[in-house]
Design a protein around this motif. Structure first.
Motif, PDB file in Angstrom:
ATOM      1  N   UNK A 134       0.794  -1.202  -0.068  1.00 13.29           N
ATOM      2  CA  UNK A 134      -0.080  -0.055   0.021  1.00 13.29           C
ATOM      3  C   UNK A 134       0.794   1.258  -0.043  1.00 13.29           C
ATOM      4  N   UNK A 135       1.793   1.433   0.903  1.00 14.06           N
ATOM      5  CA  UNK A 135       2.651   2.391   0.924  1.00 14.06           C
ATOM      6  C   UNK A 135       4.266   2.001   0.888  1.00 14.06           C
ATOM      7  N   UNK A 136       5.050   2.560   0.147  1.00 12.14           N
ATOM      8  CA  UNK A 136       6.508   2.367  -0.027  1.00 12.14           C
ATOM      9  C   UNK A 136       7.217   3.186   0.950  1.00 12.14           C
ATOM     10  N   UNK A 137       7.209   2.664   2.259  1.00 17.77           N
ATOM     11  CA  UNK A 137       7.993   3.713   3.334  1.00 17.77           C
ATOM     12  C   UNK A 137       9.494   3.203   3.181  1.00 17.77           C
ATOM     13  N   UNK A 138      10.487   4.213   3.248  1.00 20.55           N
ATOM     14  CA  UNK A 138      11.758   3.989   3.105  1.00 20.55           C
ATOM     15  C   UNK A 138      12.672   3.671   4.408  1.00 20.55           C
ATOM     16  N   UNK A 139      12.023   3.408   5.441  1.00 19.77           N
ATOM     17  CA  UNK A 139      12.435   3.233   6.692  1.00 19.77           C
ATOM     18  C   UNK A 139      12.073   4.140   7.788  1.00 19.77           C
ATOM     19  N   UNK A 140      12.444   4.018   9.021  1.00 18.85           N
ATOM     20  CA  UNK A 140      12.207   4.991  10.150  1.00 18.85           C
ATOM     21  C   UNK A 140      12.863   6.168   9.817  1.00 18.85           C
ATOM     22  N   UNK A 141      12.242   7.220   9.685  1.00 20.36           N
ATOM     23  CA  UNK A 141      13.086   8.505   9.621  1.00 20.36           C
ATOM     24  C   UNK A 141      13.524   8.927  11.010  1.00 20.36           C
ATOM     25  N   UNK A 142      12.628   9.245  11.829  1.00 19.88           N
ATOM     26  CA  UNK A 142      13.010   9.548  13.153  1.00 19.88           C
ATOM     27  C   UNK A 142      11.596   9.344  14.087  1.00 19.88           C
ATOM     28  N   UNK A 143      12.089   9.558  15.444  1.00 14.78           N
ATOM     29  CA  UNK A 143      10.886   9.527  16.410  1.00 14.78           C
ATOM     30  C   UNK A 143      11.360  10.833  17.299  1.00 14.78           C
ATOM     31  N   UNK A 144      10.183  11.613  17.537  1.00 16.74           N
ATOM     32  CA  UNK A 144      10.209  12.916  18.097  1.00 16.74           C
ATOM     33  C   UNK A 144      10.056  12.841  19.453  1.00 16.74           C
TER      34      UNK A 144
ATOM     35  N   UNK B  54      10.078  11.741  -2.416  1.00 13.58           N
ATOM     36  CA  UNK B  54       9.056  12.993  -2.759  1.00 13.58           C
ATOM     37  C   UNK B  54       7.912  12.800  -3.727  1.00 13.58           C
ATOM     38  N   UNK B  55       8.317  11.975  -4.818  1.00  7.33           N
ATOM     39  CA  UNK B  55       7.105  11.840  -5.894  1.00  7.33           C
ATOM     40  C   UNK B  55       6.018  11.152  -5.188  1.00  7.33           C
ATOM     41  N   UNK B  56       6.133  10.185  -4.033  1.00  4.37           N
ATOM     42  CA  UNK B  56       5.062   9.545  -3.568  1.00  4.37           C
ATOM     43  C   UNK B  56       4.085  10.416  -2.464  1.00  4.37           C
ATOM     44  N   UNK B  57       4.506  11.437  -2.282  1.00  4.89           N
ATOM     45  CA  UNK B  57       3.794  12.202  -1.188  1.00  4.89           C
ATOM     46  C   UNK B  57       2.187  12.491  -1.707  1.00  4.89           C
ATOM     47  N   UNK B  58       2.084  12.952  -2.889  1.00  8.51           N
ATOM     48  CA  UNK B  58       0.952  13.378  -3.353  1.00  8.51           C
ATOM     49  C   UNK B  58      -0.142  12.263  -3.585  1.00  8.51           C
ATOM     50  N   UNK B  59       0.538  10.986  -4.391  1.00  7.62           N
ATOM     51  CA  UNK B  59      -0.318   9.878  -4.538  1.00  7.62           C
ATOM     52  C   UNK B  59      -0.882   9.381  -3.041  1.00  7.62           C
ATOM     53  N   UNK B  60       0.044   9.212  -2.365  1.00  5.18           N
ATOM     54  CA  UNK B  60      -0.174   8.842  -0.852  1.00  5.18           C
ATOM     55  C   UNK B  60      -1.220   9.883  -0.263  1.00  5.18           C
ATOM     56  N   UNK B  61      -1.342  10.908  -0.568  1.00  6.83           N
ATOM     57  CA  UNK B  61      -2.377  11.962   0.150  1.00  6.83           C
ATOM     58  C   UNK B  61      -3.684  11.452  -0.309  1.00  6.83           C
TER      59      UNK B  61
END
Length: 210
Positions: A6-16, A112-119
């Motif tokens: 469903x979503x192609x995540x590139x890994x865990x970026x950070x925890x805040x 970056x190119x996936x943010x619009x289709x994911x939204x």
């Protein structure tokens, strides 16, 4: 391991996370654990007074060089309250502050190119989202949250994706899970790598000694 279809995540970026004293946090993660300080950000009020800090500590993944642990510190935050105050629901003077040690959000990296289709996928799923694109600015501007972020401005929309303009630094979509945990889908631009890391870590000890 099963692949996410469903979503192609590139890994865990950070925890805040939130801390009670940024200097002590820097001394531990940078000084004792050796984690590099990648970037620093400061937040101000309308009059230029310091309200908080945001530091990025690199976790050392060569394949994911932007991955980090993010810490927020808030002046006049929950560190000013006793345990009894916190237990009884008292809140600190700084309205932006969050409880110490609490997780603000977790961030998943996306292309970056996936943010619009994911939204668009989120819209089709009926999941509300907040879209924020951040840019460098010479004159600090008040953000949608009410904070003035030094050197940065943000464009925010809700449940509608806006195409980032040239010069963007971060492009993020935020959603909440069923328990209210905020999850961020985020992309960094190459320009973000040049963001400074030279702020002075704030401590509460100097104030308490006055």
């Amino acid at each position: 391991m099963d692949k996410n279809m469903i979503f192609d995540f590139k890994g865990l970026d950070h925890v805040a996370l939130t801390c009670s004293d940024m200097k002590k946090t820097v001394d531990f993660y940078h000084g004792k654990l050796g984690m590099p300080v990648l970037h620093t950000i400061e937040y101000h009020d309308d009059n230029g007074g310091l309200l908080g800090q945001h530091w990025f500590f690199g976790v050392g993944d060569e394949g994911n060089p932007d991955a980090h642990i993010a810490f927020f510190w808030w002046k006049d935050g929950y560190q000013t309250l006793s345990k009894e105050d916190v237990f009884t629901g008292k809140t600190p003077a700084n309205r932006f502050a969050r409880p110490i040690g609490g997780m603000l959000h977790l961030n998943l990296r996306v292309a970056p190119e996936n943010l619009r289709p994911y939204a668009e996928k989120l819209t089709n799923m009926g999941i509300p989202y907040r879209h924020v694109t951040r840019y460098h600015t010479e004159v600090s501007e008040k953000q949608a949250t009410g904070l003035v972020t030094q050197g940065m401005r943000g464009i925010t929309s809700r449940n509608e994706y806006h195409e980032p303009q040239e010069g963007w630094l971060m492009n993020s979509v935020y959603v909440f899970d069923p328990d209210g945990i905020e999850v961020e889908f985020n992309s960094w631009s190459p320009q973000w790598r040049s963001w400074p890391n030279n702020h002075v870590a704030q401590s509460n000890e100097a104030k308490s000694a006055e």
